[in-house]
Design an enzyme around this catalytic site. Sequence first.
Site: not given
Length: 734
Positions: A13, A16, A426, A627, A631
């Site tokens: 995680c 860590c 977008d 795209d 993004d």
Amino acid sequence: MKKVLLKIDGMTCSACSSGLEKYLNRQEGIKTASVNLIMNNASIEYDDTKINLEQVEKYIEKAGFGSLGIDKLEGEEKKKTKEKNKLIGISILSILILYISMAHMVKLPVIPYLDMMHNPVNYAIALLILTTIVLIMGKDILKNGYKNLVHKTPNMDTLVAIGVIASFVYSIYGTVKIIKGQVMYVENLYYESAVIVIFFIKIGKYVENKNKDKTKEALKQLMSITPNHAIIEREGKEETVTLDEIKKGDIVICKPGEKIAVDGEVIEGVTHINESFITGESVPVKREKGSKVIAGSINYEGTIKYKAEKIGKESTVSEIVRLVVEATNTKAPIAKVADKISGYFVPTIIIIAIIAFIIWLAISKNLATAINIFVTILVVACPCSLGLATPLAIVISSGKASKNGILVKTSEALENAHKIKTICFDKTGTLTKGELTISKIYNYSNLKEKEIIEIVASIENKSEHPIARAIVEKAREENIELKQINNFEAIAGYGVVAEIKEQERSYKYLIGNKKLMQENNIKIQKEDDETDLVTEGNSILYVAQDQKIIALIGVKDLIKEESKEIIEKLKKRKIEVIMLTGDNEKTANAIAKQLGIEKVVANVLPNQKAEEIKKLKEQGLVMMCGDGINDSVSLVTADIGVSISSGTDIAMDSAEVVLMNDNLEKIEELIEISKKTIRNIKQNLFWAFFYNICMVPIACGILQPFGITMNPMIAAFAMTISSLTVVLNALRLR
């Protein structure tokens, strides 16, 4: 100083990775340490006069992790190949074990000397050896089940592990009895049950790791956006260096066609730079003295000099990488209904099996009878149907979606698509085509429109500007032959000047922005036309012939045909639609108005997009559709990230759903498939759970006084019927 990239083992995680990074940075001899959870590695710079690599690795071990040595792609590939080969081995052995166990049941030829009726000892020993090999190859699954039990968090892995081990141990007991001459135990061997469970779980793990690799690839591509080398100016001389050698305050030179190496501020020169991978804005932006430039963006025209300001981890690209990793790490996994049920179901079954074992041992005074009851309960309750209920429906629905051009990469996306409250789109390349095209021409001359395109394309053919390329492309589409031009000059940040000779006379043309006209004292008369073009979201190209404007050309990114229709459909489903773009506010609002989108968030950078999505998530589940590289952060931050197939590889790898034919209308189809899938999963869970409620009491021997009993073989058969019911119900999704 030495720099090393080490592969780290044991990180699960973000706590860590951040804990290890802090620990390493506190150690004497280590200058800097940067730990990446997704890539499972640590980039460490250390003083080799104080410590060596072995001591660095000891620090990692002291922190509670393991160093797997220098991180090399070849090593990673070898590990993947090893896992793949192991899966192939398990698959082959599982098929062989199934054949030996069940060939006689389906009237297939029995392997000589392994006939359970005529050679029971050979039959039992062969299955014992083959099953032992499979369990050794799949020991990690049993280990996980054991760990969860020890940590007092038993789950379905734990029940599977106990069921597998119980079936295996009981089968060994049966094998010993067969060797001693009690051949009737040949009917009480359950080696194939243990093997098939391991086989299916291994396939699931392999698919899961494939998806993790996609995330790693996305990050590798993000980190490779910047160039490997750059030109810097030192003591009046130009010097080519690697990015690591650039220091804050260095003067970096960027020539036309090259990428910006590090974030900085322009101190000399004027140019247009394509920053679309960061901002999403389709039109290149002007950069001059005092302007900021971003690493990875492309310089189109003039040579510029800029002062390096943000290098290494501080750069915009590095920030995007950090945000993608952070979003991937912190996105909470959606707890499936099956897991919630198993949270109570698994411990209950284990307790019931133990209690039944003790009671029957006391009643019958027979260990074999007690073991028989214990194994029967675990086998009949083994959550194959419960485990199949969700993934099987997801797999079938994913297959159906892919046939319809929707690639769904995670089960969470299918589970949650029908619960979406907000969808953020977008603009450039998603709602629009992402390519500049001539949308309108205002003609103030006696020339035909085709002749104006011919003149402008002939001159702009010498330019590398995207607007110029749009004009030239239009001329090619209409098969217009380009004219011979003279005295061409590109004026960075303004436009171009050239002469064209026609019928013994030479005409001077100025083509560019408004500033070019004002600098040359050319009067702009039709301001209403100019306003109309701007309102409609156009970039304007002014065309002047001999000091007189003869045309205004509007160039813009055209809206996709299906964009308006899908937005209307989503609104009917009571889903809020938002445009989330790095483009300028005026252009964004013009496009939004045409599409019927009420809410627009413009001029936002990648990290700001992600922040907007985090705010929206407080009101319900959010889907992001984009795209571009810009993004990628918002795609992983959203509950569901959707990318189109013509987008960048990074966007597609970051997204959970890819629309293979770029058709946005497929989003509504995804929502409908999700709705049907969830309904099917709930039906599957009902039948799986209903079966367990009915069968477990019988397995406990409660109905023995009425002559109704069950042994592990009948339990295995009943479990198969339960799984078959779930499979047939899931198949209806096709």
